[in-house]
Design a protein around this motif. Structure first.
Motif, short mmCIF file in Angstrom:
data_model
loop_
_atom_site.label_atom_id
_atom_site.label_comp_id
_atom_site.label_asym_id
_atom_site.label_seq_id
_atom_site.Cartn_x
_atom_site.Cartn_y
_atom_site.Cartn_z
N THR A 14 15.01 18.22 -31.19
CA THR A 14 14.98 19.43 -30.35
C THR A 14 15.16 20.18 -31.76
N ILE A 15 14.68 20.08 -33.23
CA ILE A 15 15.17 21.04 -34.05
C ILE A 15 13.92 20.39 -34.98
N SER A 16 13.58 21.30 -36.26
CA SER A 16 12.75 21.23 -37.14
C SER A 16 14.03 20.63 -38.64
N TYR A 17 13.07 20.18 -39.25
CA TYR A 17 13.53 19.34 -40.52
C TYR A 17 12.30 19.79 -42.14
N ARG A 18 13.41 20.44 -42.98
CA ARG A 18 12.04 20.38 -44.00
C ARG A 18 12.43 19.37 -45.14
N VAL A 19 11.33 18.45 -45.81
CA VAL A 19 12.06 17.25 -46.45
C VAL A 19 11.68 17.67 -48.05
N PRO A 20 12.32 17.61 -48.65
CA PRO A 20 11.57 17.59 -50.13
C PRO A 20 11.42 16.28 -50.64
N GLY A 21 10.34 16.40 -52.17
CA GLY A 21 10.05 15.58 -52.77
C GLY A 21 9.20 15.71 -53.90
N VAL A 22 8.92 14.53 -54.34
CA VAL A 22 8.46 15.10 -55.59
C VAL A 22 6.76 14.69 -55.78
N ALA A 23 5.37 15.12 -56.18
CA ALA A 23 4.59 15.07 -56.85
C ALA A 23 4.10 14.10 -58.16
N LEU A 24 3.56 13.33 -58.02
CA LEU A 24 2.85 12.37 -59.21
C LEU A 24 1.68 12.31 -59.29
N PRO A 25 1.35 13.43 -59.77
CA PRO A 25 -0.11 13.41 -60.17
C PRO A 25 -0.75 12.46 -60.83
N ARG A 26 -0.14 12.08 -61.10
CA ARG A 26 -1.45 10.21 -62.58
C ARG A 26 -1.19 9.58 -61.07
N GLN A 27 -0.27 9.51 -60.87
CA GLN A 27 -0.61 8.55 -59.52
C GLN A 27 -1.03 8.53 -57.90
N GLN A 28 -1.01 10.15 -57.79
CA GLN A 28 -1.73 10.53 -56.55
C GLN A 28 -1.52 10.83 -55.62
N ILE A 29 0.31 10.78 -56.29
CA ILE A 29 1.07 10.76 -54.53
C ILE A 29 2.58 11.55 -54.51
N CYS A 30 2.68 11.69 -53.26
CA CYS A 30 3.71 13.32 -53.45
C CYS A 30 5.21 11.76 -51.97
N VAL A 31 6.01 12.15 -52.82
CA VAL A 31 7.26 11.38 -52.62
C VAL A 31 8.14 11.70 -51.62
N PHE A 32 8.13 11.97 -50.73
CA PHE A 32 8.93 12.92 -49.58
C PHE A 32 10.36 11.98 -49.40
N TYR A 33 11.81 12.55 -49.76
CA TYR A 33 12.66 11.98 -49.64
C TYR A 33 13.13 11.97 -48.58
N LEU A 34 13.06 11.25 -46.92
CA LEU A 34 13.46 12.00 -45.39
C LEU A 34 15.03 11.47 -45.40
N ASN A 35 16.15 10.60 -46.47
CA ASN A 35 17.06 11.08 -46.22
C ASN A 35 17.76 12.00 -47.31
N ARG A 36 16.85 13.28 -47.33
CA ARG A 36 17.64 14.26 -47.89
C ARG A 36 17.05 15.49 -47.17
N ALA A 37 16.45 15.36 -45.70
CA ALA A 37 15.79 16.20 -45.36
C ALA A 37 17.12 17.66 -43.95
N ARG A 38 16.97 18.48 -44.48
CA ARG A 38 17.94 19.34 -44.08
C ARG A 38 17.34 20.14 -42.14
N PRO A 39 18.01 20.57 -41.68
CA PRO A 39 17.34 21.48 -40.23
C PRO A 39 16.58 22.80 -40.99
N VAL A 40 16.14 22.76 -40.24
CA VAL A 40 15.14 24.12 -40.93
C VAL A 40 15.69 25.76 -40.12
N LYS A 41 16.37 26.03 -40.41
CA LYS A 41 16.78 27.47 -39.93
C LYS A 41 16.39 28.00 -39.01
N PRO A 42 16.61 28.48 -37.72
CA PRO A 42 16.07 29.37 -37.22
C PRO A 42 16.07 31.00 -37.32
N GLU A 43 15.32 31.37 -37.83
CA GLU A 43 14.80 32.71 -38.67
C GLU A 43 15.20 33.76 -37.38
#
Length: 117
Positions: free
Chosen positions: A88-117
């Motif tokens: 019932t809530i939303s999550y923001r997931v941090p990650g890192v971009a690896l331009p040489r490999q042309q990928i972004c890796v997102f760490y789902l285990n570090r997700a935080r709930p998005v606070k409603p405004e």
């Protein structure tokens, strides 16, 4: 390495992909997600064609005129179940971009709930 973000809006089964994440991997026309077995990381990478494994990126995303959102009940459900997220809530997931490999890796285990405004 560049810090990037991804948001899961579970009520709507939607994933918001930030344009900066797409630009750093080469502004692809199509993308795909790859989820690891344990549900700890999600990789975003370019994909060569539009098919059942990919999502088309509207070119207006790169012009700042449109947002990149992926509607995927299946991916949202898989991630929510694996991570035991509250659907019932939303999550923001941090990650890192690896331009040489042309990928972004997102760490789902570090997700935080998005606070409603």
């Amino acid at each position: 390495m560049n810090e990037v973000f991804l948001s899961f809006y579970l009520k709507a089964n939607r994933i918001h992909v930030f344009a900066d994440s797409l630009r750093v991997i080469g502004s692809p026309s199509n993308i795909c997600f790859m989820l690891d077995e344990k549900g700890n990381t999600l990789i975003l990478r370019p994909y060569p064609k539009k098919d059942f494994h990919s999502h088309r990126v509207p070119m207006d995303v790169y012009k700042g005129k449109k947002h990149m959102e992926v509607n995927s009940w299946k991916l949202c459900s898989m991630v929510a179940d694996m991570r035991q997220w509250n659907r019932t809530i939303s999550y923001r997931v941090p990650g890192v971009a690896l331009p040489r490999q042309q990928i972004c890796v997102f760490y789902l285990n570090r997700a935080r709930p998005v606070k409603p405004e």
